[in-house]
Design a protein around this motif. Structure first.
Motif, PDB file in Angstrom:
ATOM      1  N   ALA A 198       6.363  16.044  -5.773  1.00 41.13           N
ATOM      2  CA  ALA A 198       6.041  17.444  -6.022  1.00 41.13           C
ATOM      3  C   ALA A 198       5.747  17.819  -7.470  1.00 41.13           C
ATOM      4  CB  ALA A 198       7.180  18.321  -5.519  1.00 41.13           C
ATOM      5  N   THR A 199       6.202  17.057  -8.434  1.00 37.55           N
ATOM      6  CA  THR A 199       6.126  17.494  -9.830  1.00 37.55           C
ATOM      7  C   THR A 199       4.712  17.863 -10.264  1.00 37.55           C
ATOM      8  OG1 THR A 199       8.101  16.289 -10.449  1.00 37.55           O
ATOM      9  CG2 THR A 199       6.558  16.794 -12.212  1.00 37.55           C
ATOM     10  N   LYS A 200       3.720  17.052  -9.934  1.00 41.75           N
ATOM     11  CA  LYS A 200       2.348  17.316 -10.378  1.00 41.75           C
ATOM     12  C   LYS A 200       1.529  18.132  -9.374  1.00 41.75           C
ATOM     13  CE  LYS A 200       2.376  14.978 -14.280  1.00 41.75           C
ATOM     14  NZ  LYS A 200       1.641  13.866 -14.775  1.00 41.75           N
ATOM     15  N   TRP A 239       4.570  12.007 -10.183  1.00 42.33           N
ATOM     16  CA  TRP A 239       5.465  12.126 -11.336  1.00 42.33           C
ATOM     17  C   TRP A 239       4.718  11.758 -12.618  1.00 42.33           C
ATOM     18  CZ3 TRP A 239       9.630  14.108 -13.365  1.00 42.33           C
ATOM     19  CH2 TRP A 239      10.166  13.555 -14.542  1.00 42.33           C
ATOM     20  N   GLY A 240       4.164  10.560 -12.650  1.00 41.80           N
ATOM     21  CA  GLY A 240       3.498  10.093 -13.857  1.00 41.80           C
ATOM     22  C   GLY A 240       1.989  10.082 -13.767  1.00 41.80           C
ATOM     23  N   GLY A 241       1.455  10.406 -12.589  1.00 41.53           N
ATOM     24  CA  GLY A 241       0.011  10.341 -12.391  1.00 41.53           C
ATOM     25  C   GLY A 241      -0.663  11.685 -12.587  1.00 41.53           C
ATOM     26  N   ASP A 242      -1.900  11.738 -12.128  1.00 43.95           N
ATOM     27  CA  ASP A 242      -2.723  12.935 -12.245  1.00 43.95           C
ATOM     28  C   ASP A 242      -3.008  13.457 -10.841  1.00 43.95           C
ATOM     29  OD1 ASP A 242      -4.536  14.899 -12.988  1.00 43.95           O
ATOM     30  OD2 ASP A 242      -6.112  13.498 -13.565  1.00 43.95           O
ATOM     31  N   VAL A 243      -2.959  14.756 -10.642  1.00 40.30           N
ATOM     32  CA  VAL A 243      -3.189  15.341  -9.332  1.00 40.30           C
ATOM     33  C   VAL A 243      -4.674  15.372  -8.959  1.00 40.30           C
ATOM     34  CG1 VAL A 243      -3.340  17.767 -10.045  1.00 40.30           C
ATOM     35  CG2 VAL A 243      -2.413  17.196  -7.783  1.00 40.30           C
ATOM     36  N   ASN A 245       0.814  -1.210   0.000  1.00 37.91           N
ATOM     37  CA  ASN A 245       0.000   0.000   0.000  1.00 37.91           C
ATOM     38  C   ASN A 245       0.857   1.273   0.000  1.00 37.91           C
ATOM     39  OD1 ASN A 245       0.919  -0.097   2.637  1.00 37.91           O
ATOM     40  ND2 ASN A 245      -1.088   0.132   3.576  1.00 37.91           N
ATOM     41  N   VAL A 246       2.050   1.176  -0.566  1.00 41.52           N
ATOM     42  CA  VAL A 246       2.926   2.332  -0.722  1.00 41.52           C
ATOM     43  C   VAL A 246       3.412   2.402  -2.163  1.00 41.52           C
ATOM     44  CG1 VAL A 246       3.701   2.408   1.680  1.00 41.52           C
ATOM     45  CG2 VAL A 246       4.953   1.036   0.037  1.00 41.52           C
ATOM     46  N   GLY A 247       3.838   3.586  -2.561  1.00 48.17           N
ATOM     47  CA  GLY A 247       4.333   3.721  -3.919  1.00 48.17           C
ATOM     48  C   GLY A 247       4.998   5.059  -4.141  1.00 48.17           C
ATOM     49  N   ARG A 248       5.391   5.282  -5.375  1.00 48.24           N
ATOM     50  CA  ARG A 248       6.051   6.524  -5.757  1.00 48.24           C
ATOM     51  C   ARG A 248       5.070   7.681  -5.620  1.00 48.24           C
ATOM     52  NH1 ARG A 248       8.035   7.027 -11.893  1.00 48.24           N
ATOM     53  NH2 ARG A 248       5.803   7.108 -12.258  1.00 48.24           N
ATOM     54  N   GLY A 249       5.544   8.788  -5.084  1.00 43.00           N
ATOM     55  CA  GLY A 249       4.723   9.979  -4.941  1.00 43.00           C
ATOM     56  C   GLY A 249       4.456  10.303  -3.495  1.00 43.00           C
TER      57      GLY A 249
END
Length: 107
Positions: free
Chosen positions: A63-65, A34-38, A8-12
């Motif tokens: 932080a990117t998105k 990074w690759g997802g949608d905010v 239940n953890v991941g990038r972001g």
């Protein structure tokens, strides 16, 4: 609350919601910034009920998105550092929905 073993953890941004009265885990989610949608993250933040303890931590890039709306919603949970969160910064935070002051639990 969250771990790779529980898957239940991941990038972001990783988020755990805890009932402020009982200590019961209400929900755990992660949002790829990074690759997802905010948009799903913003909707999730808006759905948090008053009295809920909110734990957040970043992994890789949180932080990117992130946009101003998402940063404002996190600031309303008590964060003071979210406005300065940048690419691949490490960040951990414990705040709450309905908090009247800034959280001292942030780094």
């Amino acid at each position: 609350l969250m771990s790779g073993v529980k898957n239940n953890v991941g990038r972001g941004i990783n988020v755990a919601l805890v009932n402020g009265k009982t200590g019961e885990t209400l929900d755990t989610k992660f949002f790829d910034m990074w690759g997802g949608d905010v948009a799903p993250f913003i909707e999730f933040l808006k759905s948090i009920q008053d009295g809920t303890i909110v734990l957040m931590g970043t992994y890789d890039d949180g932080a990117t998105k992130l946009n101003e709306e998402a940063r404002k919603l996190i600031a309303e949970l008590g964060s003071t550092s979210i406005t300065n969160l940048g690419f691949r910064d490490n960040w951990v935070f414990c705040g709450g929905k309905g908090i009247k002051t800034k959280s001292p639990f942030e780094q």
